[in-house]
Design an enzyme around this catalytic site. Structure first.
Site, mmCIF file in Angstrom:
data_model
loop_
_atom_site.group_PDB
_atom_site.id
_atom_site.type_symbol
_atom_site.label_atom_id
_atom_site.label_comp_id
_atom_site.label_asym_id
_atom_site.label_seq_id
_atom_site.Cartn_x
_atom_site.Cartn_y
_atom_site.Cartn_z
ATOM 1 N N ILE A 526 39.236 39.840 46.877
ATOM 2 C CA ILE A 526 37.929 39.353 46.414
ATOM 3 C C ILE A 526 37.953 38.980 44.935
ATOM 4 O O ILE A 526 36.950 38.516 44.394
ATOM 5 C CB ILE A 526 36.828 40.408 46.661
ATOM 6 C CG1 ILE A 526 37.191 41.744 45.988
ATOM 7 C CG2 ILE A 526 36.587 40.599 48.157
ATOM 8 C CD1 ILE A 526 36.107 42.808 46.091
ATOM 9 N N GLY A 527 39.074 39.165 44.292
ATOM 10 C CA GLY A 527 39.168 38.808 42.879
ATOM 11 C C GLY A 527 40.554 39.102 42.348
ATOM 12 O O GLY A 527 41.372 39.755 42.989
ATOM 13 N N LYS A 528 40.823 38.574 41.159
ATOM 14 C CA LYS A 528 42.104 38.796 40.504
ATOM 15 C C LYS A 528 41.883 38.837 39.008
ATOM 16 O O LYS A 528 41.164 38.004 38.465
ATOM 17 C CB LYS A 528 43.105 37.695 40.858
ATOM 18 C CG LYS A 528 44.483 37.860 40.218
ATOM 19 C CD LYS A 528 45.431 36.772 40.694
ATOM 20 C CE LYS A 528 46.798 36.884 40.020
ATOM 21 N NZ LYS A 528 47.488 38.137 40.331
ATOM 22 N N GLY A 529 42.471 39.827 38.346
ATOM 23 C CA GLY A 529 42.346 39.944 36.896
ATOM 24 C C GLY A 529 43.690 40.230 36.267
ATOM 25 O O GLY A 529 44.743 40.104 36.905
ATOM 26 N N GLY A 530 43.667 40.605 34.979
ATOM 27 C CA GLY A 530 44.897 40.888 34.259
ATOM 28 C C GLY A 530 45.669 42.062 34.836
ATOM 29 O O GLY A 530 46.879 42.149 34.706
ATOM 30 N N PHE A 531 44.951 42.996 35.493
ATOM 31 C CA PHE A 531 45.586 44.193 36.052
ATOM 32 C C PHE A 531 46.243 43.895 37.390
ATOM 33 O O PHE A 531 47.289 44.415 37.721
ATOM 34 C CB PHE A 531 44.528 45.285 36.198
ATOM 35 C CG PHE A 531 45.084 46.642 36.535
ATOM 36 C CD1 PHE A 531 45.637 47.434 35.556
ATOM 37 C CD2 PHE A 531 45.032 47.133 37.832
ATOM 38 C CE1 PHE A 531 46.148 48.695 35.864
ATOM 39 C CE2 PHE A 531 45.534 48.381 38.154
ATOM 40 C CZ PHE A 531 46.093 49.165 37.159
ATOM 41 N N GLY A 532 45.613 43.033 38.184
ATOM 42 C CA GLY A 532 46.141 42.711 39.504
ATOM 43 C C GLY A 532 45.043 42.263 40.444
ATOM 44 O O GLY A 532 43.907 41.988 40.029
ATOM 45 N N VAL A 534 42.139 42.429 43.382
ATOM 46 C CA VAL A 534 41.076 43.346 43.799
ATOM 47 C C VAL A 534 40.786 43.060 45.273
ATOM 48 O O VAL A 534 40.558 41.914 45.660
ATOM 49 C CB VAL A 534 39.801 43.156 42.958
ATOM 50 C CG1 VAL A 534 38.737 44.167 43.389
ATOM 51 C CG2 VAL A 534 40.109 43.318 41.470
ATOM 52 N N ASP A 645 36.208 45.123 25.510
ATOM 53 C CA ASP A 645 36.475 43.893 26.274
ATOM 54 C C ASP A 645 35.207 43.474 27.017
ATOM 55 O O ASP A 645 35.240 43.206 28.223
ATOM 56 C CB ASP A 645 37.631 44.101 27.245
ATOM 57 C CG ASP A 645 38.213 42.779 27.756
ATOM 58 O OD1 ASP A 645 37.959 41.737 27.100
ATOM 59 O OD2 ASP A 645 38.900 42.789 28.779
#
Length: 864
Positions: A526-532, A534, A645
């Protein structure tokens, strides 16, 4: 990197050293630490057959510097003792030379390295032992010395697992100079094969080969891609699939404003050439050298934007070209040859070595004459940093870069210190990604012997220590020490790496999370960020959750993972996203949150779905909710917490559009009184970053206030904080928004979909709040509690509960326009502490009363 590159660095030696180190350590620790070490040794023994030992810091393992066509070693540089090993070395994996021979030349050559050559008359290969899932540097050296084979007539290809690196290579240009071809390749398996394929009736040759592992974050995986489309300018998108799924070929590496930098002066043995051949307007630029000490990121394994010692040598940052003529600073442009209509990885290096007064320097970075980013050089003077892009070249065969001074600042200036350009090589469908023996179960005799011997040593150590402990127990009672596990970069144990003081009641097993997400099925992303990524998951108790799983190559790691758990396990608030649990098994770092149905605030602002449209009243309520969460972080949590952030993607919305602040991986705790700060390296997101914090590296709660001011503008205008596609003066939302407010044209940039909804008084109050949040000096910004008060007031103006005449002074205190007897403004909300996860009555925005409770309190005489 230590330049004493001895070939005998091998994985077996690395394991032996690890064992020796553990043995010494155990001899000096207390009993409980010894027992824990034995447990780790036993776990290590069980996994010994994999022969993989993760390194906690960059260690260029399995270094191969090969002098091809020779059985003798050669020292190329006496000062650095840099040795290339002959092919007959007993540690060297034997090459597959079915039809090859060597030649030697005793005449004058550029270096003893080029006195021998290996010549291939048919397809041949070198095979190497490597550590899987790491990026390696691969270099080939070619020099056509005079020989019976006429080396200059060679025509051949070179390929590796999954990639064709060198196609139709013609050696004719290698007669008068050495040609070095350099590549960055992600190696997946534990075997790596380099294949030489002669063309037709020709042959292939090579004088020397280098292969060594690179620091983890030297090349990013997640990166933005710019496509140039002529008159339409540049378009921005995420680079699909990640950069690590491609190989890179070095095309240009320029020391801007300086002389050539030889391979000995660079920690990764890279050569940097002067930029003079590529600058298109040299009359506009001064070449400068300042012998200052360059300030670096101390963490060799961390990624940008700040440079570490492997990013580039000091001399690159000590030299630069800067624009001439001071207050009328001129543009500087470079034009470098590239392959047409091809993706290229571009890295630009910056270091302000001119501005000794630590003033804020702003200038525009252009690619193909289109603004890409505003370079905000408010960092500490002499701090080295860089920007990375993937750029699609146009049909001209040239890639154009320019730096443009910002004429609105006191002393317009622009500069560039270094430029790296690499061609992106896509996977070749005709070449297998894995070598045929990469995953083979066949193990060579030396590996078997090494494993048996190593295993025997480990068992012996464990047995001896067990006997010693039994004897020790009879002599002395065991003291009750509290054991804190040693932190590692990646753990193979199911016991994890987190300290004992973290809430273990929040632990969720990896198996349960695999079941909840259908084994992390891509359809659940359902999503993607700097961590990895989701994932949406459903736990066994039926609860819907968001599961954030770290990727090995993400820009974030264990410190952010631990910080997130530490923060969210201590606090709970209605407007802070709740941590349901975490998983720290094996190599996994997974965080589990409550599921937020509506996603991020950014998603809702930019959605084209009419059903997701946010009214101005809803936007105000969302801002108020986020402000409450941040205010609680600053003042309600023990010790105070700075988020660091704040941005629209870190504000989540539930099914009722209740806002919750998320992502605490960069959060810091510390003294938060008015005159205190936390000294720390700059972290955050460009566009939202507090310029004062960027310049001083002194973090305060007012840094969050600045970032939140950018979010408020984003809510009002429904456009990103940084938008390179806009005209130069509009790229940075904060700068553009303040300019429009000062000119009285703020209404011109309001989101057209809500223009007709906004009460003019509400807009006026809201814009005043934004202006205060975005003040350059943190001391001039309000506290988050005061921001919350102003937003509540703007909401009341929007609802028409409080009247404010247009002619009233915009600086009037919020309470000053409320005509009620014996009323004092409530104490600043910054002095209040919310008691639990549900806000106290004063702060409950979801009240059904006609007037919100914060203002209903004002009807009580002598309100406190």
């Amino acid at each position: 990197m230590n330049c004493n590159h001895q070939y005998h660095h091998s994985l077996k030696n690395h394991q032996t050293n690890t064992i020796s180190s553990l043995t010494l350590t155990m001899a000096t620790h207390h009993l409980h630490k010894i027992q824990h070490t034995i447990f780790l040794l036993a776990a290590f023994l069980l996994q010994f057959s994999s022969l993989q030992v993760p390194s906690l810091a960059y260690d260029p393992q399995d270094i191969y510097f090969i002098k091809c066509g020779s059985n003798n070693d050669v020292t190329v540089d006496q000062s650095n003792n840099k040795v290339y090993i002959g092919e007959s070395n007993h540690n060297y994996p034997k090459p597959n030379f079915s039809n090859s021979y060597t030649e030697t030349n005793q005449s004058i050559v550029p270096s003893p390295l080029y006195q021998t050559v290996r010549i291939f008359r048919s397809e041949s290969s070198y095979k190497f032992i490597t550590i899987p899932n790491n990026t390696y540097m691969v270099r080939f050296h070619f020099f056509s010395f005079s020989s019976a084979s006429n080396l200059y007539k060679a025509k051949f290809n070179i390929s590796v697992s999954g990639f064709s690196l060198l196609q139709n290579f013609d050696a004719e240009n290698t007669t008068n100079t050495v040609v070095i071809k350099e590549y960055f390749v992600k190696i997946i398996g534990n075997r790596f094969k380099i294949m030489f394929t002669p063309q037709n009736s020709s042959f292939a040759f090579v004088n020397a080969i280098e292969l060594f592992m690179l620091p983890i974050h030297l090349i990013p995986d997640s990166i933005q891609r710019f496509n140039y489309s002529g008159s339409a300018g540049l378009s921005l998108s995420n680079y699909t699939g990640g950069l690590h799924s491609r190989a890179l070929e070095t095309i240009h590496r320029l020391n801007v404003g300086g002389e050539a930098v030889d391979r000995i002066s660079d920690n990764l043995m890279r050569e940097w050439l002067p930029d003079d051949s590529y600058i298109t307007d040299p009359q506009n630029a001064n070449s400068t050298y300042v012998g200052v000490t360059i300030k670096r990121n101390a963490d060799d394994e961390s990624d940008g934007p700040y440079s570490n010692k492997y990013t580039a040598p000091d001399v690159v940052y000590q030299t630069a070209k800067e624009s001439k003529n001071g207050s009328i600073g001129l543009n500087i442009s470079w034009s470098v040859p590239v392959e047409k209509n091809t993706d290229h990885f571009l890295r630009l290096h910056f270091c302000d070595i001119f501005n000794q007064q630590s003033l804020l320097t702003l200038f525009i970075l252009n690619i193909y004459d289109q603004p890409v980013i505003t370079v905000n050089d408010g960092a500490d003077v002499s701090s080295a940093y860089y920007y990375d892009f993937v750029v699609r070249s146009d049909g001209s065969g040239l890639l154009k870069v320019s730096v443009v001074p910002n004429m609105t600042v006191a002393k317009p200036n622009a500069f560039l210190n270094g430029l790296e350009l690499m061609k992106v090589i896509e996977l070749s469908g005709s070449i297998p990604l894995y070598d045929s023996d990469s995953n083979s179960k066949k193990i060579s005799l030396p590996v078997v012997v090494g494993s048996v011997v190593g295993g025997f040593v480990l068992v012996s150590v464990v047995v001896v220590l067990f006997i010693w402990i039994c004897k020790y127990r009879k002599q002395k009672p065991v003291e009750n020490y509290k054991w804190l596990p040693t932190r590692a970069s990646a753990g193979g144990s199911s016991h994890g790496r987190l300290a004992d003081n973290i809430n273990l009641g929040l632990k969720i097993s990896l198996r349960d999370l695999q079941l909840a997400t259908e084994n992390f099925n891509a359809k659940r992303v359902i999503g993607k960020g700097g961590f990895g990524n989701v994932y949406k998951g459903v736990l066994k108790n039926g609860m819907s959750v968001a599961v954030k799983r770290s990727e090995q190559e993400s820009g974030q790691g264990f410190p952010e993972f631990e910080a997130e758990i530490m923060v969210l396990s201590k606090i709970r608030h209605r407007h802070l996203v709740s941590l349901i649990g975490y998983c720290d098994e094996r190599y996994e770092m997974i965080l589990v949150y409550e599921y937020m149905e509506k996603g991020t605030l950014r998603d809702s602002l930019y959605s084209t779905n009419l059903h997701s449209f946010l009214t101005w009243k809803q936007r105000l309520e969302i801002c108020i909710g986020a402000a409450r969460g941040l205010h609680y972080l600053h003042k309600g949590a023990a010790g105070g917490i700075i988020h660091r952030d704040v941005k629209s993607t870190n504000i989540l919305l539930d099914e009722n559009l209740v806002a919750k602040v998320a992502d605490f991986g960069l959060s810091r705790t510390g003294p938060l009184d008015q005159h205190s700060y936390v000294s720390t390296g700059v972290k955050g997101t460009f566009g939202y970053l507090d310029p004062e914090y960027f310049q001083s590296q002194q973090l305060t709660e007012k840094s969050d206030v600045y970032s939140f001011g950018v979010v408020l503008l984003e809510v009002l205008c429904a456009r990103p904080a940084i938008d390179p596609s806009l005209p130069r003066d509009q790229v940075n939302l904060a700068q553009w928004g303040i300019f429009c407010k000062d000119k009285g044209i703020l209404e011109d940039i309001v989101d057209p979909s809500i223009k007709g909804q906004i009460n003019p008084n509400s807009l006026r109050k809201f814009s005043e709040t934004v202006d205060k949040c975005l003040q350059d000096d943190g001391c001039d910004r309000p506290s988050m509690g005061d921001v919350l008060w102003d937003l509540e007031y703007a909401l009341q103006l929007q609802k028409g509960i409080i009247r404010r005449e247009p002619h009233e002074d915009s600086s009037t205190n919020a309470s000053g326009s409320i005509q009620l007897p014996n009323i004092r403004r409530l104490p600043s909300l910054s002095t209040m502490t919310e008691m639990d996860d549900m806000s106290i009555g004063m702060l409950n925005v979801e009240s059904n009363s006609s007037a919100d409770p914060v203002f209903s309190r004002l009807k009580i005489e002598d309100a406190r």
